[in-house]
Design a protein around this motif. Structure first.
Motif, PDB file in Angstrom:
ATOM      1  N   ASN A  81      11.058  18.288  38.804  1.00 21.20           N
ATOM      2  CA  ASN A  81      12.219  17.479  38.825  1.00 21.20           C
ATOM      3  C   ASN A  81      13.014  17.961  37.283  1.00 21.20           C
ATOM      4  N   ILE A  82      14.082  17.457  37.356  1.00 21.77           N
ATOM      5  CA  ILE A  82      14.735  17.861  35.884  1.00 21.77           C
ATOM      6  C   ILE A  82      14.406  17.139  34.885  1.00 21.77           C
ATOM      7  N   VAL A  83      13.969  15.663  35.248  1.00 23.95           N
ATOM      8  CA  VAL A  83      13.431  14.843  33.901  1.00 23.95           C
ATOM      9  C   VAL A  83      12.209  15.207  33.631  1.00 23.95           C
ATOM     10  N   GLU A 114      12.037  18.979  31.586  1.00 21.34           N
ATOM     11  CA  GLU A 114      12.634  19.069  30.259  1.00 21.34           C
ATOM     12  C   GLU A 114      11.363  19.024  29.154  1.00 21.34           C
ATOM     13  N   SER A 151      14.210  22.700  32.583  1.00 20.32           N
ATOM     14  CA  SER A 151      14.747  21.971  33.404  1.00 20.32           C
ATOM     15  C   SER A 151      15.908  22.630  34.405  1.00 20.32           C
ATOM     16  N   THR A 201      14.651  23.918  38.030  1.00 18.56           N
ATOM     17  CA  THR A 201      14.294  22.759  38.791  1.00 18.56           C
ATOM     18  C   THR A 201      14.581  23.372  40.329  1.00 18.56           C
ATOM     19  N   THR A 212       8.039  11.360  38.603  1.00 19.64           N
ATOM     20  CA  THR A 212       8.601  11.726  37.323  1.00 19.64           C
ATOM     21  C   THR A 212       7.425  11.113  36.210  1.00 19.64           C
ATOM     22  N   GLN A 214      21.175   9.331  36.428  1.00 13.97           N
ATOM     23  CA  GLN A 214      20.507  10.358  36.038  1.00 13.97           C
ATOM     24  C   GLN A 214      19.172  10.926  36.795  1.00 13.97           C
ATOM     25  N   SER A 227      18.383  14.113  39.168  1.00 12.04           N
ATOM     26  CA  SER A 227      17.187  14.896  39.060  1.00 12.04           C
ATOM     27  C   SER A 227      16.305  15.036  40.114  1.00 12.04           C
ATOM     28  N   TYR A 228      16.198  13.885  40.958  1.00  7.84           N
ATOM     29  CA  TYR A 228      15.366  14.202  42.109  1.00  7.84           C
ATOM     30  C   TYR A 228      16.230  14.892  43.091  1.00  7.84           C
ATOM     31  N   GLN A 284      15.942  18.574  42.927  1.00 12.63           N
ATOM     32  CA  GLN A 284      14.564  19.040  43.560  1.00 12.63           C
ATOM     33  C   GLN A 284      14.698  18.942  45.162  1.00 12.63           C
TER      34      GLN A 284
END
Length: 201
Positions: free
Chosen positions: A65-67, A70, A75, A78, A114, A134, A138-139, A142
């Protein structure tokens, strides 16, 4: 998935592959990246589960996921990691189903909790390291990749923070609305002694 990956003891070079050989940070333990750099390894793990009789196999996307990505400066990958991870599992599951159509196999898109908690920041109580919106995005990125890769269901798993899970479920609903279709959702939560979550719920 994680235990079987670690039993193969991939090296830093194995995690990097050719594509990421000049990446500026260490990539060891970026296990989700292996769907791009070591697809045969991940495919082989899927086959081990299918050969053992599993009806549902999980994608190698727990931290994709993006978070969380990172940390590895990845990210922006993703969506790609999730799509490819879903496609690898889909191929393995479909081949197993073709060998025995009476035992259909399914792919669960793995969505981890996360590396952060929305409900509590131990270092600075009263603040959040990420905002709810945010976490939703992020989710959502994904989930888009997992669904576009062909998974049969989504599995938000090992959840220990219900606010993170709320963000995940909101993201799932958001992507279902975007795509004008939905797929089944299963939830795996972590409950500690006394029948409560990490934060006492």
């Amino acid at each position: 998935m994680g235990a079987l990956i670690m039993s193969n003891n991939p090296t830093e070079e194995g995690y990097r592959g050719q594509r990421f050989k000049d990446h500026p940070v260490d990539l060891r333990n970026a296990t989700d990246l292996l769907v791009l750099t070591q697809p045969d390894l991940i495919y082989g793990i899927h086959e081990q589960y299918l050969d053992a009789g599993a009806d549902i196999i999980e994608t190698d996307t727990f931290n994709a996921n993006i978070v969380s990505m990172e940390e590895f400066h990845l990210s922006e990958l993703t969506y790609e990691i999730n799509k490819v991870g879903s496609e690898l599992a889909r191929t393995a599951a479909d081949k197993a189903t073709a060998r025995n159509p009476k035992k259909p196999r399914y792919v669960a898109g793995s969505i981890g909790p996360t590396k952060v908690q929305l409900s509590m920041n131990a270092d600075r109580p009263g603040t959040r390291p990420f905002q709810f919106d945010q976490m939703v995005e992020s989710y959502a990125e994904q989930i888009r990749g997992l669904m576009d890769g062909g998974c049969d269901l989504l599995l938000p798993e090992t959840s220990f923070d219900t606010l993170n899970m709320k963000a995940c479920l909101f993201a799932i609903w958001k992507v279902f609305e975007e795509k004008k279709r939905g797929i089944p959702v299963m939830i795996s939560g972590t409950v500690f002694a006394g029948g409560v979550t990490l934060l006492g719920q």
